[in-house]
Design an enzyme around this catalytic site. Structure first.
Site, short mmCIF file in Angstrom:
data_model
loop_
_atom_site.label_atom_id
_atom_site.label_comp_id
_atom_site.label_asym_id
_atom_site.label_seq_id
_atom_site.Cartn_x
_atom_site.Cartn_y
_atom_site.Cartn_z
N PRO A 10 -59.35 -85.38 26.27
CA PRO A 10 -59.51 -84.07 25.65
C PRO A 10 -59.30 -82.88 26.59
CG PRO A 10 -61.58 -85.33 25.60
CD PRO A 10 -60.52 -86.24 26.10
N ASN A 11 -58.67 -81.87 26.02
CA ASN A 11 -58.43 -80.56 26.65
C ASN A 11 -57.32 -80.56 27.70
OD1 ASN A 11 -60.56 -78.93 25.30
ND2 ASN A 11 -61.92 -80.41 26.29
N ARG A 18 -56.03 -73.56 30.83
CA ARG A 18 -57.43 -74.01 30.93
C ARG A 18 -57.94 -73.87 32.38
NH1 ARG A 18 -59.47 -80.31 30.95
NH2 ARG A 18 -61.68 -79.81 30.91
N TYR A 23 -58.00 -76.34 37.53
CA TYR A 23 -56.97 -77.33 37.20
C TYR A 23 -55.55 -76.89 37.58
CZ TYR A 23 -60.82 -79.41 34.66
OH TYR A 23 -62.03 -79.98 34.34
N ASN A 74 -56.43 -90.46 32.62
CA ASN A 74 -57.37 -89.37 32.88
C ASN A 74 -58.25 -89.26 31.63
OD1 ASN A 74 -58.85 -87.08 33.34
ND2 ASN A 74 -57.15 -85.91 34.21
N ALA A 77 -63.31 -85.50 29.69
CA ALA A 77 -64.77 -85.52 29.48
C ALA A 77 -65.28 -86.89 29.02
CB ALA A 77 -65.17 -84.45 28.48
N HIS A 80 -67.46 -89.23 31.29
CA HIS A 80 -68.87 -89.08 31.62
C HIS A 80 -69.82 -89.65 30.57
CE1 HIS A 80 -67.02 -86.66 34.64
NE2 HIS A 80 -66.59 -85.76 33.76
N ASP A 87 -65.87 -99.90 27.12
CA ASP A 87 -65.78 -101.26 26.58
C ASP A 87 -64.33 -101.64 26.26
OD1 ASP A 87 -68.49 -101.58 26.85
OD2 ASP A 87 -68.95 -101.40 24.71
N GLU A 98 -57.96 -94.93 37.09
CA GLU A 98 -58.63 -93.71 36.60
C GLU A 98 -58.21 -92.56 37.50
OE1 GLU A 98 -62.91 -93.96 36.90
OE2 GLU A 98 -63.18 -91.84 36.38
N HIS A 100 -58.29 -88.14 38.18
CA HIS A 100 -58.80 -86.81 37.86
C HIS A 100 -58.05 -85.79 38.70
CE1 HIS A 100 -62.08 -88.50 35.57
NE2 HIS A 100 -62.22 -89.38 36.53
N ILE A 101 -57.78 -84.65 38.08
CA ILE A 101 -57.09 -83.56 38.78
C ILE A 101 -58.04 -82.93 39.80
CG2 ILE A 101 -56.03 -81.28 38.45
CD1 ILE A 101 -55.28 -82.36 35.56
N SER A 102 -59.24 -82.62 39.33
CA SER A 102 -60.28 -82.08 40.22
C SER A 102 -61.05 -83.24 40.85
CB SER A 102 -61.23 -81.18 39.41
OG SER A 102 -61.98 -81.98 38.48
N ARG A 107 -68.40 -81.30 41.69
CA ARG A 107 -68.64 -80.30 40.65
C ARG A 107 -70.04 -80.47 40.04
NH1 ARG A 107 -63.71 -80.38 36.73
NH2 ARG A 107 -64.74 -78.46 36.02
N ARG A 111 -70.84 -84.39 35.92
CA ARG A 111 -69.53 -84.98 36.22
C ARG A 111 -69.60 -86.05 37.33
NH1 ARG A 111 -66.02 -81.40 33.47
NH2 ARG A 111 -66.87 -79.28 33.46
C1 DQA Z 1 -61.11 -84.09 34.68
C2 DQA Z 1 -62.56 -83.90 35.17
C3 DQA Z 1 -63.53 -84.03 34.01
O1 DQA Z 1 -64.87 -83.84 34.47
C4 DQA Z 1 -63.23 -83.00 32.95
O2 DQA Z 1 -64.09 -83.19 31.83
C5 DQA Z 1 -61.81 -82.95 32.54
C6 DQA Z 1 -60.77 -83.11 33.56
C7 DQA Z 1 -60.09 -83.85 35.82
O3 DQA Z 1 -58.95 -84.24 35.64
O4 DQA Z 1 -60.44 -83.25 36.84
O5 DQA Z 1 -61.49 -82.68 31.39
O6 DQA Z 1 -60.96 -85.42 34.23
#
Ligand code: DQA
Length: 144
Positions: A10-11, A18, A23, A74, A77, A80, A87, A98, A100-102, A107, A111
């Site tokens: 998501p997002n 964003r 990001y 990725n 959210a 978390h 599963d 897995e 993550h950009i950040s 943070r 997270r």
């Molecule tokens: C994220 C980090 C997550 O905590 C966050 O909810 C995201 C992006 C990242 O790529 O840094 O949506 O997965």
């Protein structure tokens, strides 16, 4: 050519607008181009997808498990709190990285927990969009 799915939660379609301080300024289209270009260099047929829907993401993880397709994920959210996604990943039949950009560990407290990390092959976080490049390299070098 070996297929790889790059799945985004998501997002992430809103990259570019964003929270650019977190990001970066590059868009989701830029990310998709980067992943496909990296795939070409590594001899991987990369397909990039994004969804805001947990059920759709779970379905894609099932598709990867059934097809023995490696995944760069990725979970955004979902990372978390989604035990459903956890599963689904536990059923994987090929490497799943897995990403993550950040760096979520640097943070907010919520997270710091990833409910999917324990069932992933490994995690790459904190390198901006390069996290995806590193994950694709890891998959290219994996035996499966
Ligand atoms: C994220 C980090 C997550 O905590 C966050 O909810 C995201 C992006 C990242 O790529 O840094 O949506 O997965």
């Amino acid at each position: 050519m070996r297929a790889v799915l790059v799945l985004n939660g998501p997002n992430l379609a809103r990259l570019g607008s964003r929270e650019p301080d977190v990001y970066g300024a590059q868009t989701f289209a830029d990310l998709a181009d980067l992943c496909r270009k990296t795939g070409e260099e590594l001899g991987l047929a990369v397909e990039v997808r994004q969804t805001d829907d947990e059920a759709e993401m779970v379905g894609w993880i099932h598709e990867a498990a059934d097809g023995r397709i490696p995944v760069v994920l990725n979970p955004a959210a979902f990372t978390h709190y989604s035990y459903a996604l956890r599963d689904a990943i536990a059923q994987r039949t090929a490497p799943l990285v897995e990403v993550h950009i950040s760096n979520p560990s640097a943070r907010e407290e919520f997270r710091h927990t990833s409910v999917v990390a324990a069932v992933a092959t490994g995690t790459i976080a904190g390198f901006g969009l390069q996290s995806y490049v590193l994950a694709l390299r890891a998959i290219a070098q994996s035996a499966e």
